[in-house]
Design a protein around this motif. Sequence first.
Motif, PDB file in Angstrom:
ATOM      1  N   CYS A   1       0.822  -1.196   0.000  1.00 19.35           N
ATOM      2  CA  CYS A   1       0.000   0.000   0.000  1.00 19.35           C
ATOM      3  C   CYS A   1       0.864   1.258   0.000  1.00 19.35           C
ATOM      4  O   CYS A   1       0.682   2.163  -0.808  1.00 19.35           O
ATOM      5  CB  CYS A   1      -0.914  -0.004   1.217  1.00 19.35           C
TER       6      CYS A   1
ATOM      7  N   SER B   1       3.012   1.797  -3.226  1.00 11.39           N
ATOM      8  CA  SER B   1       2.228   2.134  -4.418  1.00 11.39           C
ATOM      9  C   SER B   1       1.556   3.506  -4.285  1.00 11.39           C
ATOM     10  O   SER B   1       0.812   3.923  -5.160  1.00 11.39           O
ATOM     11  CB  SER B   1       1.164   1.066  -4.672  1.00 11.39           C
TER      12      SER B   1
ATOM     13  N   ARG C   1      -0.720   4.565  -2.148  1.00  9.28           N
ATOM     14  CA  ARG C   1      -2.160   4.567  -1.843  1.00  9.28           C
ATOM     15  C   ARG C   1      -2.400   4.880  -0.371  1.00  9.28           C
ATOM     16  O   ARG C   1      -1.505   4.821   0.461  1.00  9.28           O
ATOM     17  CB  ARG C   1      -2.765   3.210  -2.191  1.00  9.28           C
ATOM     18  N   ARG C   2      -3.655   5.147  -0.052  1.00  3.02           N
ATOM     19  CA  ARG C   2      -4.113   5.336   1.326  1.00  3.02           C
ATOM     20  C   ARG C   2      -5.059   4.178   1.646  1.00  3.02           C
ATOM     21  O   ARG C   2      -6.093   4.005   0.993  1.00  3.02           O
ATOM     22  CB  ARG C   2      -4.846   6.672   1.483  1.00  3.02           C
ATOM     23  N   CYS C   3      -4.698   3.357   2.594  1.00  7.24           N
ATOM     24  CA  CYS C   3      -5.443   2.120   2.854  1.00  7.24           C
ATOM     25  C   CYS C   3      -5.901   2.082   4.318  1.00  7.24           C
ATOM     26  O   CYS C   3      -5.331   2.742   5.174  1.00  7.24           O
ATOM     27  CB  CYS C   3      -4.585   0.887   2.569  1.00  7.24           C
TER      28      CYS C   3
END
Length: 256
Positions: A248, A251, A253-255
């Motif tokens: 996460c 890459s 992203r916000r997870c």
Amino acid sequence: MDCGRNEGRIFNSDNVIVAPGVSNGAQHTHDYVGNESTNNQSTNESLLAAGTTCRNGDKSTHYWPVLRALGQEEFDADQRGGGLDLNVGKILTPVQVQITFKGNPTAKVVPAPQFLRIITGNARVNGAEHNAGWTCTGFENRQLTDKYPLCPRGSRLVRVFDFQSCWDGQNIDSANHRTHVTFPEADGSCPQGFQPIPALEHRLVYNVPRGPNFAVDGFPEELHKPITDHSDFINLMNEQQMQRVVTCINSGRRCR
């Protein structure tokens, strides 16, 4: 990660990282979220077998000294870690606990090893690395380490703990519980011999009494000084859980 706010009131005055096997090794009371079994007798195996308050099943241990409203009674007023160690007042449950893992600005992060121990901040006034921050909602660009902020009406007290995010690539702990991990350099890169792991942050938000009527727990001789604030982490994520965090972050992203 959502691991709750210690609504179940899991407390003890142990510190399994610094004083394993020692009852009341901290001489102050800790809040616990995540792993539900952490105490001075905990082992890696017992922690893995325990339950967790984290919604994603992560069994990692997160703990920090409780914050108290002064002038009010609590269950531990006549117990070690509480009143017998000069820690008095009603224990305040945070209104919000944010547990966040972030990336490194100069490189991709690598998985943190299972059972890694990290302590941030220092419980001793005369120690090093007094990096725990105190601030108020709406004013978080300004943080104090050595004073309690008195937040204006409508603003809440915030404690912020940023953890060391550069790992030596070999050890899950060290003799002083410090040298196996370190903070990044000014440009965000890890020092030579260290590699970036997901950067943990604890952010705790409280409703506190008006005025200077609250204090953090600590060793009796440290007099509840805010500079002694600190927080602790034991990573119990399995390989799949840690890889999800790393993927996460790397890459972008916000997870959850």
